[in-house]
Design an enzyme around this catalytic site. Structure first.
Site, PDB file in Angstrom:
ATOM      1  CE  LYS A   1      -3.856  -2.447   2.148  1.00  0.00           C
ATOM      2  NZ  LYS A   1      -4.365  -2.869   3.366  1.00  0.00           N
TER       3      LYS A   1
ATOM      4  CD  GLN B   1      -3.149  -4.505   6.465  1.00  0.00           C
ATOM      5  OE1 GLN B   1      -3.099  -3.633   5.583  1.00  0.00           O
ATOM      6  NE2 GLN B   1      -3.859  -5.688   6.076  1.00  0.00           N
TER       7      GLN B   1
ATOM      8  CG  ASP C   1      -9.614  -0.307   4.615  1.00  0.00           C
ATOM      9  OD1 ASP C   1      -9.247  -0.433   3.467  1.00  0.00           O
ATOM     10  OD2 ASP C   1      -8.767  -0.735   5.473  1.00  0.00           O
TER      11      ASP C   1
END
Ligand code: NAP
Length: 292
Positions: free
Chosen positions: A53, A97, A120
């Protein structure tokens, strides 16, 4: 002869488009999108995802920060990092994460992220907006599947679509997005009876059950569009490193009868990162508009 839904190529196209947008910001002296990724602990798979990422964010010209916390970081420590990033005007997207080492804290951590920076799209505010169709961030993997189909002009409207899996991050939002595109959607899960017949009756199949090679190519309908979200590293003595990546679908020799299919690797995986970058660009644009 089936055509391939080439996520690697489409993702590269999208990243080029984002890079051009960033170059235009730089030329005008405007802020570039900023993405912060928090990683807690040192799970090897999470470390790989986070470094991918970061690398992708930097390649398109984003400002990028990685915050590493020890595996025993308390919920308050994680949340105070998030609050610092919520207040940092150079950061437009924040991602933690998952999974966290102590999963009991996961929801509290998600809810600490400002919904405006929740790239997200896991925050309940964004999930609620998405459900009722208000402008919001879209969850990256399902949004990546829709974008992949759209870039290849695959018709979704009026088709019978089957989503296999009902998780909050893939299956459920995937079914909602297909519904938004006017498909007639069925959701299969572990209690579904006769999955094989559901599959053989579907024009579009999205497999997200998380079981390597569980869906057999022979079950798929002639002319179907098939997207494999599954991602598994399995042992393979013939592979150069002794392992290989496979999806949830074992296409076998049955790809010829399909209209379109996505491979693993090179299908949905690269699209997920492209959508994360796209959400971060949207966050930057929305936040900058708000402060003008
Ligand atoms: P998950 O949380 O484990 O959910 C799996 C879902 O599949 C559950 O709803 C489960 O049903 C259902 N299921 C399990 N076995 C089944 C069966 N035999 N028949 C029908 N349904 C079955 O997994 P996830 O997080 O959604 O991820 C799914 C897959 O996508 C994984 O392989 C993951 O690695 C991959 N993934 C890939 C990306 C990417 O970027 N490419 C991103 C995210 C996830 P119940 O609800 O009844 O238990």
């Amino acid at each position: 002869m089936a055509q391939i839904l080439d996520g690697k190529k489409v993702s590269s196209d999208i990243r080029s488009e984002i890079k051009s947008a960033v170059s235009a910001f730089i030329a005008k002296g405007e802020p570039v999108p900023g993405l912060a990724v928090i990683i807690v602990g040192d799970d090897p798979a999470s470390k790989v995802y986070v470094s991918q990422k970061k690398k992708n964010a930097e390649e398109v010209g984003f400002h990028s920060e990685e915050i590493k916390l020890p595996h025993n970081a308390s919920r308050n420590q994680i949340i105070s990092e998030i609050q610092r990033l919520n207040n940092n005007s150079a950061i437009h997207g924040i991602l933690v994460q998952m999974p966290l080492p102590d999963q009991s804290d996961q929801q509290a951590v998600i809810e600490a992220i400002s919904p405006r920076k929740d790239v997200d799209a896991f925050h309940p505010v964004n999930q609620g907006k998405f459900l009722i169709g208000i402008d919001s961030f879209l969850p990256c993997t399902p949004a990546g599947v829709i974008e992949l189909l759209k870039r290849y002009l695959v018709e979704i409207s009026g088709k019978k679509a089957l989503v296999i899996g009902r998780s909050n991050i893939v299956g459920k939002p995937m079914s909602l997005l297909l519904l938004r595109e006017n498909a007639t959607v069925t959701i299969a899960h572990s209690k579904t009876k006769n999955l094989e017949s559901e599959i053989s009756d579907s024009d579009i199949v999205v497999a997200a059950l998380g079981k390597p090679h569980a869906i057999k190519g022979e079950w798929l309908k002639k002319g179907a569009v098939v997207v494999d979200v599954g991602m598994h590293r399995i042992d393979d003595p013939n592979a150069p490193k002794g392992t290989k990546l496979v999806g949830d679908i074992d296409y076998g020799n049955y790809t010829d009868k399909l209209a379109w299919y996505s491979p693993v690797p090179g299908g949905v995986g690269p699209m997920t990162i492209a959508m994360l970058l796209s959400n971060t660009l949207k966050a930057r644009n929305d936040l900058c508009r708000k402060t003008v």
